[in-house]
Motif scaffolding. Structure first.
Motif, PDB file in Angstrom:
ATOM      1  N   GLY A 164      70.202 105.052 -24.238  1.00 23.69           N
ATOM      2  CA  GLY A 164      71.212 104.614 -25.200  1.00 23.69           C
ATOM      3  C   GLY A 164      72.040 105.753 -25.734  1.00 23.69           C
ATOM      4  O   GLY A 164      72.170 106.790 -25.086  1.00 23.69           O
ATOM      5  N   GLU A 165      72.594 105.540 -26.920  1.00 21.51           N
ATOM      6  CA  GLU A 165      73.572 106.472 -27.464  1.00 21.51           C
ATOM      7  C   GLU A 165      72.945 107.398 -28.495  1.00 21.51           C
ATOM      8  O   GLU A 165      72.067 106.996 -29.240  1.00 21.51           O
ATOM      9  CB  GLU A 165      74.693 105.648 -28.114  1.00 21.51           C
ATOM     10  CG  GLU A 165      75.897 106.454 -28.502  1.00 21.51           C
ATOM     11  CD  GLU A 165      77.042 105.556 -28.964  1.00 21.51           C
ATOM     12  OE1 GLU A 165      77.671 104.897 -28.121  1.00 21.51           O
ATOM     13  OE2 GLU A 165      77.286 105.515 -30.192  1.00 21.51           O
ATOM     14  N   ARG A 166      73.413 108.636 -28.516  1.00 22.16           N
ATOM     15  CA  ARG A 166      73.025 109.540 -29.596  1.00 22.16           C
ATOM     16  C   ARG A 166      74.265 110.307 -30.021  1.00 22.16           C
ATOM     17  O   ARG A 166      75.245 110.390 -29.290  1.00 22.16           O
ATOM     18  CB  ARG A 166      71.918 110.503 -29.151  1.00 22.16           C
ATOM     19  CG  ARG A 166      72.325 111.509 -28.091  1.00 22.16           C
ATOM     20  CD  ARG A 166      71.169 112.431 -27.722  1.00 22.16           C
ATOM     21  NE  ARG A 166      71.534 113.333 -26.633  1.00 22.16           N
ATOM     22  CZ  ARG A 166      72.032 114.564 -26.800  1.00 22.16           C
ATOM     23  NH1 ARG A 166      72.255 115.035 -28.014  1.00 22.16           N
ATOM     24  NH2 ARG A 166      72.339 115.321 -25.765  1.00 22.16           N
ATOM     25  N   ARG A 167      74.240 110.836 -31.226  1.00 22.63           N
ATOM     26  CA  ARG A 167      75.367 111.655 -31.678  1.00 22.63           C
ATOM     27  C   ARG A 167      74.842 112.865 -32.421  1.00 22.63           C
ATOM     28  O   ARG A 167      73.744 112.868 -32.951  1.00 22.63           O
ATOM     29  CB  ARG A 167      76.337 110.850 -32.526  1.00 22.63           C
ATOM     30  CG  ARG A 167      75.699 110.152 -33.727  1.00 22.63           C
ATOM     31  CD  ARG A 167      76.755 109.506 -34.601  1.00 22.63           C
ATOM     32  NE  ARG A 167      77.478 108.460 -33.893  1.00 22.63           N
ATOM     33  CZ  ARG A 167      78.811 108.359 -33.860  1.00 22.63           C
ATOM     34  NH1 ARG A 167      79.561 109.216 -34.501  1.00 22.63           N
ATOM     35  NH2 ARG A 167      79.391 107.379 -33.216  1.00 22.63           N
ATOM     36  N   GLU A 168      75.633 113.900 -32.431  1.00 25.06           N
ATOM     37  CA  GLU A 168      75.239 115.126 -33.137  1.00 25.06           C
ATOM     38  C   GLU A 168      76.501 115.912 -33.444  1.00 25.06           C
ATOM     39  O   GLU A 168      77.542 115.722 -32.815  1.00 25.06           O
ATOM     40  CB  GLU A 168      74.290 115.967 -32.271  1.00 25.06           C
ATOM     41  CG  GLU A 168      74.929 116.514 -31.005  1.00 25.06           C
ATOM     42  CD  GLU A 168      73.969 117.331 -30.131  1.00 25.06           C
ATOM     43  OE1 GLU A 168      73.079 117.976 -30.691  1.00 25.06           O
ATOM     44  OE2 GLU A 168      74.148 117.316 -28.898  1.00 25.06           O
ATOM     45  N   PRO A 169      76.399 116.826 -34.432  1.00 27.63           N
ATOM     46  CA  PRO A 169      77.550 117.686 -34.700  1.00 27.63           C
ATOM     47  C   PRO A 169      77.842 118.535 -33.459  1.00 27.63           C
ATOM     48  O   PRO A 169      76.907 118.992 -32.792  1.00 27.63           O
ATOM     49  CB  PRO A 169      77.078 118.575 -35.853  1.00 27.63           C
ATOM     50  CG  PRO A 169      75.907 117.874 -36.450  1.00 27.63           C
ATOM     51  CD  PRO A 169      75.277 117.090 -35.344  1.00 27.63           C
ATOM     52  N   LEU A 170      79.125 118.728 -33.173  1.00 25.71           N
ATOM     53  CA  LEU A 170      79.485 119.554 -32.011  1.00 25.71           C
ATOM     54  C   LEU A 170      78.882 120.956 -32.138  1.00 25.71           C
ATOM     55  O   LEU A 170      78.503 121.565 -31.142  1.00 25.71           O
ATOM     56  CB  LEU A 170      81.016 119.634 -31.898  1.00 25.71           C
ATOM     57  CG  LEU A 170      81.577 120.503 -30.774  1.00 25.71           C
ATOM     58  CD1 LEU A 170      81.105 120.023 -29.404  1.00 25.71           C
ATOM     59  CD2 LEU A 170      83.106 120.537 -30.827  1.00 25.71           C
ATOM     60  N   SER A 171      78.751 121.432 -33.369  1.00 29.74           N
ATOM     61  CA  SER A 171      78.203 122.784 -33.555  1.00 29.74           C
ATOM     62  C   SER A 171      76.763 122.893 -33.061  1.00 29.74           C
ATOM     63  O   SER A 171      76.290 123.981 -32.762  1.00 29.74           O
ATOM     64  CB  SER A 171      78.271 123.183 -35.032  1.00 29.74           C
ATOM     65  OG  SER A 171      77.603 122.217 -35.817  1.00 29.74           O
ATOM     66  N   GLU A 172      76.077 121.749 -32.950  1.00 29.86           N
ATOM     67  CA  GLU A 172      74.691 121.799 -32.456  1.00 29.86           C
ATOM     68  C   GLU A 172      74.567 121.438 -30.975  1.00 29.86           C
ATOM     69  O   GLU A 172      73.473 121.438 -30.416  1.00 29.86           O
ATOM     70  CB  GLU A 172      73.814 120.857 -33.302  1.00 29.86           C
ATOM     71  CG  GLU A 172      73.559 121.444 -34.675  1.00 29.86           C
ATOM     72  CD  GLU A 172      73.000 120.442 -35.661  1.00 29.86           C
ATOM     73  OE1 GLU A 172      72.344 119.478 -35.210  1.00 29.86           O
ATOM     74  OE2 GLU A 172      73.236 120.630 -36.869  1.00 29.86           O
ATOM     75  N   PHE A 173      75.701 121.114 -30.372  1.00 27.74           N
ATOM     76  CA  PHE A 173      75.732 120.678 -28.976  1.00 27.74           C
ATOM     77  C   PHE A 173      75.495 121.865 -28.022  1.00 27.74           C
ATOM     78  O   PHE A 173      74.960 121.720 -26.928  1.00 27.74           O
ATOM     79  CB  PHE A 173      77.103 120.052 -28.732  1.00 27.74           C
ATOM     80  CG  PHE A 173      77.407 119.601 -27.333  1.00 27.74           C
ATOM     81  CD1 PHE A 173      76.780 118.489 -26.785  1.00 27.74           C
ATOM     82  CD2 PHE A 173      78.364 120.269 -26.570  1.00 27.74           C
ATOM     83  CE1 PHE A 173      77.097 118.052 -25.502  1.00 27.74           C
ATOM     84  CE2 PHE A 173      78.693 119.832 -25.281  1.00 27.74           C
ATOM     85  CZ  PHE A 173      78.043 118.728 -24.758  1.00 27.74           C
ATOM     86  N   PHE A 174      75.906 123.044 -28.462  1.00 29.93           N
ATOM     87  CA  PHE A 174      75.859 124.208 -27.573  1.00 29.93           C
ATOM     88  C   PHE A 174      74.491 124.888 -27.637  1.00 29.93           C
ATOM     89  O   PHE A 174      73.854 124.917 -28.681  1.00 29.93           O
ATOM     90  CB  PHE A 174      76.979 125.190 -27.943  1.00 29.93           C
ATOM     91  CG  PHE A 174      78.338 124.566 -27.789  1.00 29.93           C
ATOM     92  CD1 PHE A 174      78.890 124.399 -26.530  1.00 29.93           C
ATOM     93  CD2 PHE A 174      79.038 124.093 -28.893  1.00 29.93           C
ATOM     94  CE1 PHE A 174      80.135 123.787 -26.370  1.00 29.93           C
ATOM     95  CE2 PHE A 174      80.278 123.484 -28.745  1.00 29.93           C
ATOM     96  CZ  PHE A 174      80.825 123.329 -27.482  1.00 29.93           C
ATOM     97  N   VAL A 175      74.073 125.431 -26.501  1.00 29.00           N
ATOM     98  CA  VAL A 175      72.738 126.002 -26.389  1.00 29.00           C
ATOM     99  C   VAL A 175      72.850 127.475 -25.989  1.00 29.00           C
ATOM    100  O   VAL A 175      73.531 127.811 -25.019  1.00 29.00           O
ATOM    101  CB  VAL A 175      71.932 125.235 -25.310  1.00 29.00           C
ATOM    102  CG1 VAL A 175      70.576 125.881 -25.079  1.00 29.00           C
ATOM    103  CG2 VAL A 175      71.764 123.770 -25.704  1.00 29.00           C
ATOM    104  N   GLY A 176      72.209 128.330 -26.754  1.00 31.74           N
ATOM    105  CA  GLY A 176      72.223 129.768 -26.439  1.00 31.74           C
ATOM    106  C   GLY A 176      71.090 130.128 -25.495  1.00 31.74           C
ATOM    107  O   GLY A 176      70.161 129.347 -25.285  1.00 31.74           O
TER     108      GLY A 176
END
Ligand SMILES: Cc1cc2nc3c(=O)[nH]c(=O)nc-3n(C[C@H](O)[C@H](O)[C@H](O)COP(=O)(O)OP(=O)(O)OC[C@H]3O[C@@H](n4cnc5c(N)ncnc54)[C@H](O)[C@@H]3O)c2cc1C
Ligand code: SF4
Ligand code: FES
Ligand code: FES
Lengths: 216, 329
Positions: B187-199
């Motif tokens: 299904g669907e999930r959402r998150e702040p774009l700032s947390e989308f990126f992975v170091g």
């Protein structure tokens, strides 16, 4: 440039859409003339049942495994691999060698063509994605042997030095002038920013576009 | 043929998000997702990636829409092209910083084909990694940039890999507190774009947190920053095509002459887009005076550990903050 522009021996004899016959047409014509004639005969009677503008495959595409492309206002049927790029199809299957391969990495602009009027890099565009869309290449500019004003001005203003980048430059210029008939020098620069010129002939290219704008 | 042929593969048009997710599940790691394919195609040409199946999201029309939401925010389909976003009225009316960033990406040809989703999910531009070197990110056991050329690389927040995040779109969207909407088999999930990126500390092989069978469907921009003062600047080697050496997006809210809230987000300095929180803190609640700006733009990357050939980026980051705060409009 990583590639040189030699005629491709494997071309199945597509004709290009420019007015007069080019050096290459004559070579290709002798190889492919018979094939084209046979092809036209075989498929002529089922042309009507082929794909409509929406890209749904018609009888011809399904039976022959060909795609219908609309290139320079003409319907072209061609068998295409899934991984094939538009520049490959145009150059080696449709005989439209005006579109150049420079870098093959979306980094030079020599392969620029229009899709629905917008410039794109045909080295980076899957041929399959062009089904149902209007493709315009540099060969589609002249009408009845009469060069397009942008082509004329590129000749007069020496817009081409070695001229390898010229077809791509002209396609970007065409897209600009269709949206903005009276561009400033800055706007011309912005529109040409996706086209590299290894000869560094930028001033003449910009002048060519400005001159064309005055005439169109 | 003289150019680089892509090895044979099957190119499947996804008809819906569900269809795409199902195809990715069925084909597993044999499949790759493409949108505008401007980034992915280079990996295929170089044969660094050889998927058997391409799952093409392009036919999914609903993902190309850009609309204003009922509360005045934006909902941008991930498949909208960079040009579509750049030229859209709702984007330019109130969120011009997004259009400014889009206009600085690559070239008109790439903007006409590349999508905003792909701009956020694009891979590292490290020249060693892109060149096929077996570095840490590619599964090997060294970082060639640390021992070699690192002038474009990250100066802070890195671990073994010092790649810098390349996206211009990301900084503008994070400055506006954008969220991403993702759909997968559960299904669907959402998150702040700032947390989308992975170091690299969390996962050195990826740049974002999408699972293989997840699709980025939308980017949502809340109305909070609508029409506030913005600044976007990108510094690059030449004025077209080039990725940012460094960029900055600033959004600044003022009330009664003081800065009530602000966002300063930069790329090119860390493996993920970087909020410049030290500078934000020092200016929040104060006036934008020359003195305040000067002190806020001093040492904006306090934890930086540059390489010898990218130390200049520390001054660059300070300079970008100074210019952003001096010119927000
Ligand atoms: C020559 C060149 C110059 C560039 N310059 C810049 C620049 O200056 N600044 C900048 O910010 N960017 C730049 N880019 C990057 C550009 O923005 C991206 O290539 C483009 O936006 C990618 O979009 P796409 O739709 O073509 O992605 P694709 O190539 O189709 O996909 C890229 C990656 O993202 C994944 N993906 C794409 N969409 C989705 C989705 N909706 N859901 C899940 N996964 C997805 C794909 O699986 C793939 O791994 C440049 C690219 C090129 C080729
Ligand atoms: S910076 Fe990262 S991607 Fe580049 S060589 Fe080092 S480990 Fe590889
Ligand atoms: S061949 Fe260079 S951009 Fe396509
Ligand atoms: S590349 Fe020679 S004229 Fe442009």
């Amino acid at each position: 440039m990583s590639t040189t522009d030699v005629p491709d021996e494997s071309e199945p004899g597509g004709s290009d859409d420019s007015g007069g016959p080019s050096r290459r047409d004559i070579i290709k014509g002798t190889i492919g003339g018979t094939l084209v004639a046979a092809n036209a005969y075989l498929f002529n009677n089922i042309r009507q049942t082929s794909a409509q503008g929406d890209g749904t495959p018609g009888v011809r595409e399904r039976f022959s495994n060909q795609l219908k492309l609309t290139v320079n206002g003409r319907e072209r049927f061609v068998r295409v691999e899934d991984q094939e790029r538009l520049a490959e199809t145009l150059r080696s299957k449709l005989g439209l060698t005006g579109t150049k391969f420079g870098c093959d990495r979306a980094m030079c602009g020599a392969c620029t063509v229009q899709i629905e009027g917008d410039p794109i890099y045909s080295c980076t565009y899957f041929t399959k994605d062009a089904v149902g869309k209007e493709v315009t290449t540099v060969e589609g500019l002249s009408e009845g042997g009469q060069l397009h004003p942008i082509q004329e001005s590129f000749i007069e203003e020496l817009g081409g030095q070695c001229a390898f980048c010229t077809p791509g430059m002209i396609m970007s210029a065409k897209s600009l002038l269709e949206e903005n008939g009276d561009p400033t020098r800055e706007e011309v620069k912005d529109a040409l920013e996706g086209n590299l010129c290894r000869c560094g002939n930028y001033e003449n290219e910009i002048e060519s576009v400005l001159t064309a704008a005055e005439r169109m | 043929m003289q150019q680089d042929m892509i090895p044979p593969l099957e190119h499947i048009d996804a008809t819906s998000v569900e269809h795409a997710v199902r195809l990715l599940g069925e084909h597993g790691s044999d499949a790759a997702t493409i949108a505008g394919n401007t980034d992915e195609i280079n990996w295929l040409k170089n044969r660094d990636r050889t998927p058997e199946v391409l799952v093409d999201l392009k036919p999914i029309e609903e993902l190309k829409e850009i609309e204003e939401t009922s509360d005045g925010g934006l909902r941008i389909g991930a498949l909208a092209t960079l040009s579509d976003v750049q030229n859209h009225d709702a984007v330019n009316d109130g969120y011009s910083i997004i259009a400014d960033a889009m206009g600085e990406i690559a070239t008109p040809q790439i903007r006409n084909q590349g999508t905003i989703g792909g701009n956020l999910t694009q891979d590292s531009r490290c020249w060693y990694y892109r060149g096929g070197f077996d570095c840490y990110r590619a599964g090997g056991n060294t970082c060639y940039a640390i021992t070699g050329e690192s002038s474009d690389h990250a100066v802070t927040d890195y671990s073994r890999c010092i790649t810098a995040h390349p996206s211009d779109g990301a900084v503008a969207l994070i400055a506006l507190d954008a969220e991403v909407v993702v759909r997968g088999p559960r299904g669907e999930r959402r998150e702040p774009l700032s947390e989308f990126f992975v170091g690299p500390e969390d996962n050195i092989t990826v740049m974002h947190d999408l699972a293989h069978d997840e699709i980025l469907t939308h980017i949502e921009v809340p109305s909070d920053w609508r029409g506030t003062n913005f600044y976007f600047e990108k510094v690059r080697g030449r004025d077209a095509w080039d990725f940012a050496i460094g960029n900055i997006a600033a959004a600044v809210k003022t009330s009664g002459g003081t800065v009530s809230d602000l966002r300063l987000v930069a790329n090119g300095f860390a493996p993920t887009p970087k909020r410049l929180r030290t500078a934000e803190r020092s200016i929040r609640g104060s006036r934008l005076s020359e003195g305040n700006i000067a002190s806020a733009s001093e040492n904006v990357l306090p934890n930086a550990r540059p390489q010898s050939d990218n130390e200049y980026k520390l001054n660059l980051a300070d300079g970008l903050v100074k210019r952003a705060l001096s010119n927000v409009a």
